[in-house]
Design a protein around this motif. Structure first.
Motif, PDB file in Angstrom:
ATOM      1  N   ALA A  88      39.621  60.625 124.843  1.00 28.06           N
ATOM      2  CA  ALA A  88      41.343  60.591 126.041  1.00 28.06           C
ATOM      3  C   ALA A  88      41.287  61.625 127.020  1.00 28.06           C
ATOM      4  N   ALA A  89      41.882  62.186 125.679  1.00 21.80           N
ATOM      5  CA  ALA A  89      42.325  63.950 126.527  1.00 21.80           C
ATOM      6  C   ALA A  89      41.362  64.799 127.348  1.00 21.80           C
ATOM      7  N   LEU A  90      39.960  64.168 126.763  1.00 25.55           N
ATOM      8  CA  LEU A  90      39.060  65.145 127.571  1.00 25.55           C
ATOM      9  C   LEU A  90      38.600  64.356 128.880  1.00 25.55           C
ATOM     10  N   GLN A  91      39.283  63.380 128.386  1.00 26.78           N
ATOM     11  CA  GLN A  91      38.188  62.245 129.304  1.00 26.78           C
ATOM     12  C   GLN A  91      36.304  62.495 129.633  1.00 26.78           C
ATOM     13  N   THR A  92      36.203  62.013 128.658  1.00 32.63           N
ATOM     14  CA  THR A  92      34.701  61.593 128.333  1.00 32.63           C
ATOM     15  C   THR A  92      34.480  61.025 127.341  1.00 32.63           C
ATOM     16  N   THR A  93      33.386  61.041 126.501  1.00 33.11           N
ATOM     17  CA  THR A  93      32.781  59.988 125.691  1.00 33.11           C
ATOM     18  C   THR A  93      33.386  60.307 124.211  1.00 33.11           C
ATOM     19  N   PRO A  94      33.893  58.301 123.195  1.00 38.91           N
ATOM     20  CA  PRO A  94      33.563  59.662 121.593  1.00 38.91           C
ATOM     21  C   PRO A  94      32.302  60.254 121.526  1.00 38.91           C
ATOM     22  N   ALA A  95      30.966  59.894 122.334  1.00 40.56           N
ATOM     23  CA  ALA A  95      30.266  60.594 121.687  1.00 40.56           C
ATOM     24  C   ALA A  95      29.356  61.605 121.375  1.00 40.56           C
ATOM     25  N   SER A  96      29.792  61.753 122.997  1.00 40.77           N
ATOM     26  CA  SER A  96      29.920  63.457 123.664  1.00 40.77           C
ATOM     27  C   SER A  96      30.884  64.146 122.242  1.00 40.77           C
ATOM     28  N   VAL A  97      32.035  63.410 122.418  1.00 37.63           N
ATOM     29  CA  VAL A  97      32.673  63.899 121.594  1.00 37.63           C
ATOM     30  C   VAL A  97      32.457  64.507 120.191  1.00 37.63           C
ATOM     31  N   TYR A  98      31.184  63.570 119.665  1.00 41.02           N
ATOM     32  CA  TYR A  98      30.806  63.396 118.386  1.00 41.02           C
ATOM     33  C   TYR A  98      29.466  65.084 118.578  1.00 41.02           C
ATOM     34  N   SER A  99      29.415  65.156 119.537  1.00 42.10           N
ATOM     35  CA  SER A  99      27.591  66.135 119.747  1.00 42.10           C
ATOM     36  C   SER A  99      28.399  67.037 120.169  1.00 42.10           C
ATOM     37  N   ALA A 100      29.548  67.563 121.067  1.00 43.50           N
ATOM     38  CA  ALA A 100      30.064  68.782 120.761  1.00 43.50           C
ATOM     39  C   ALA A 100      30.995  69.298 119.884  1.00 43.50           C
ATOM     40  N   LEU A 101      31.200  68.382 118.573  1.00 48.88           N
ATOM     41  CA  LEU A 101      31.860  68.545 117.910  1.00 48.88           C
ATOM     42  C   LEU A 101      30.588  68.727 116.340  1.00 48.88           C
ATOM     43  N   GLN A 102      29.805  68.464 116.518  1.00 53.72           N
ATOM     44  CA  GLN A 102      28.329  69.242 116.073  1.00 53.72           C
ATOM     45  C   GLN A 102      27.882  70.229 116.181  1.00 53.72           C
ATOM     46  N   ARG A 103      27.408  70.997 117.670  1.00 50.08           N
ATOM     47  CA  ARG A 103      27.242  72.118 117.693  1.00 50.08           C
ATOM     48  C   ARG A 103      27.969  73.003 117.489  1.00 50.08           C
ATOM     49  N   ALA A 104      29.564  72.571 117.471  1.00 51.41           N
ATOM     50  CA  ALA A 104      30.435  73.537 117.285  1.00 51.41           C
ATOM     51  C   ALA A 104      31.007  73.566 116.254  1.00 51.41           C
ATOM     52  N   HIS A 105      30.285  73.239 114.976  1.00 53.06           N
ATOM     53  CA  HIS A 105      30.392  73.942 113.143  1.00 53.06           C
ATOM     54  C   HIS A 105      29.280  74.037 113.478  1.00 53.06           C
ATOM     55  N   GLU A 106      28.170  74.120 114.241  1.00 54.70           N
ATOM     56  CA  GLU A 106      26.816  75.058 113.679  1.00 54.70           C
ATOM     57  C   GLU A 106      26.819  76.299 114.014  1.00 54.70           C
TER      58      GLU A 106
END
Length: 343
Positions: free
Chosen positions: A176-194
């Motif tokens: 909601a904060a970034l005006q995107t979807t939860p699926a996009s959030v978790y995809s971005a989070l996985q790449r960020a962790h790496e």
């Protein structure tokens, strides 16, 4: 007044009620903007813009989310816009190769390039995690290594990781904060962790500091202070790891290795021609020492640098000496700010 009453008064135009409403959030918002931007001064500007935007749009806040979540949403988007306008910030070790200690120091870089240390006295962080969704401890999230790792991330990945893993917002709240979807959030989070895991050390400074305990930490910083004031290069070298680095923002010059650092110290700051006075302090929730240099012209000491120490085991693995005037005036003596709850 309760938060709801303060909010009601603020919406009606009471600026003092608004100030009372948001003041408890100011410190945490500043730390959030610092994590996003890597700069204390840029974070201050971002907080001011955030609170101004929130004041102007307060009537649109319908309490569908918490005030905290709403303010963080505004702050995050203010930071994202700021990142678009400014170059990324780094530590010298990420800027270029190590230097030869027998060559002159590089000139200070004019542009805003460097990550800045965070003044501990601005922090009042709880122990452990911000919430059950968080991954990183609060104090860990302002360490120099963590801030440097964040700067390797694209801006939106950085925002996702901080909101989710540092502040503990849910995937739906981050979306909601970034005006995107939860699926996009978790995809971005996985790449960020790496990316972040690749750049972070095996142990955070908080883990190292906690394992050593307060008495040992006091011994380390006192030995460093006394050795520097005595110009005792050998005593300092005995405190260093084999792969130690020393950097000196705002110059891009940095050195790696115990022998190389010893050569630099003996040829320059600790050659015996300068008179130093050091004071233990804290910065970025790490051990640090403020260094003042004697000025014969004025007959007094003047601020010179703040050295932020990164430990590996009981030895010093990194010395980042920040020479900008703001770094020297914004760090209080040891004892304030980033309190450690366990030893």
């Amino acid at each position: 007044m309760t938060e709801s009453k303060l909010l009601e008064a603020a919406v009606a135009g009471d600026d003092r009620a608004y100030a009372e409403l948001v003041e408890p959030q100011r410190g945490a918002l500043h730390a959030h903007c610092y994590r996003m931007l890597g700069s204390v001064h840029d974070a201050e500007d971002a907080v001011q813009e955030t609170l101004l935007r929130a004041w102007r749009s307060l009537s649109s806040f319908q309490s569908r989310s918490s005030l905290r979540s709403w303010l963080y949403t505004i702050a995050t988007n203010v930071c994202l816009r700021a990142i678009e306008r400014r170059p990324g910030r780094v530590l010298p070790i990420d800027y270029g190769p190590p230097a030869d200690p027998h060559r002159p120091l590089g000139e200070p870089l004019v542009e805003s390039t460097w990550i800045e240390p965070y003044p501990d006295e601005r922090l009042d962080l709880d122990d452990g995690l911000a919430g059950p969704e968080a991954r990183y401890e609060q104090r860990e999230s302002v360490e120099l290594a963590f801030i440097a790792a964040l700067q390797h991330l694209p801006a939106r990945q950085r925002a996702v990781l901080i909101l989710r893993d540092v502040l503990g917002f849910s995937g739906a709240e981050v979306a909601a904060a970034l005006q995107t979807t939860p699926a996009s959030v978790y995809s971005a989070l996985q790449r960020a962790h790496e990316t972040v895991d690749h750049h972070l050390p095996e142990l955070s400074q908080q883990a190292t500091l906690n394992s050593l305990g307060n008495a040992r930490l006091r011994e380390i910083v006192d030995r460093y202070v006394q050795a520097w004031e005595r110009h005792d290069v050998g005593a300092i070298v005995a405190m260093l790891t084999e792969s130690v680095t020393i950097a000196m923002p705002p110059t891009a010059t940095w050195y790696r290795g115990r022998e190389t650092v010893a050569a630099f110290l003996g040829a320059r700051p600790l050659d015996g021609s300068l008179r130093w006075r050091l004071t233990p302090t804290r910065a970025s929730c790490q051990l640090a020492a403020r260094a003042d240099l004697w000025d014969p012209a004025t007959g007094s000491f003047r601020p010179h640098h703040i050295a932020v120490l990164t430990l590996r085991g009981g030895l010093i693995d990194e010395i980042n000496t920040f020479h900008e005037p703001w770094a020297l005036t914004s760090h209080a003596p040891e004892g304030d700010g980033c309190r450690r709850g366990r030893s």
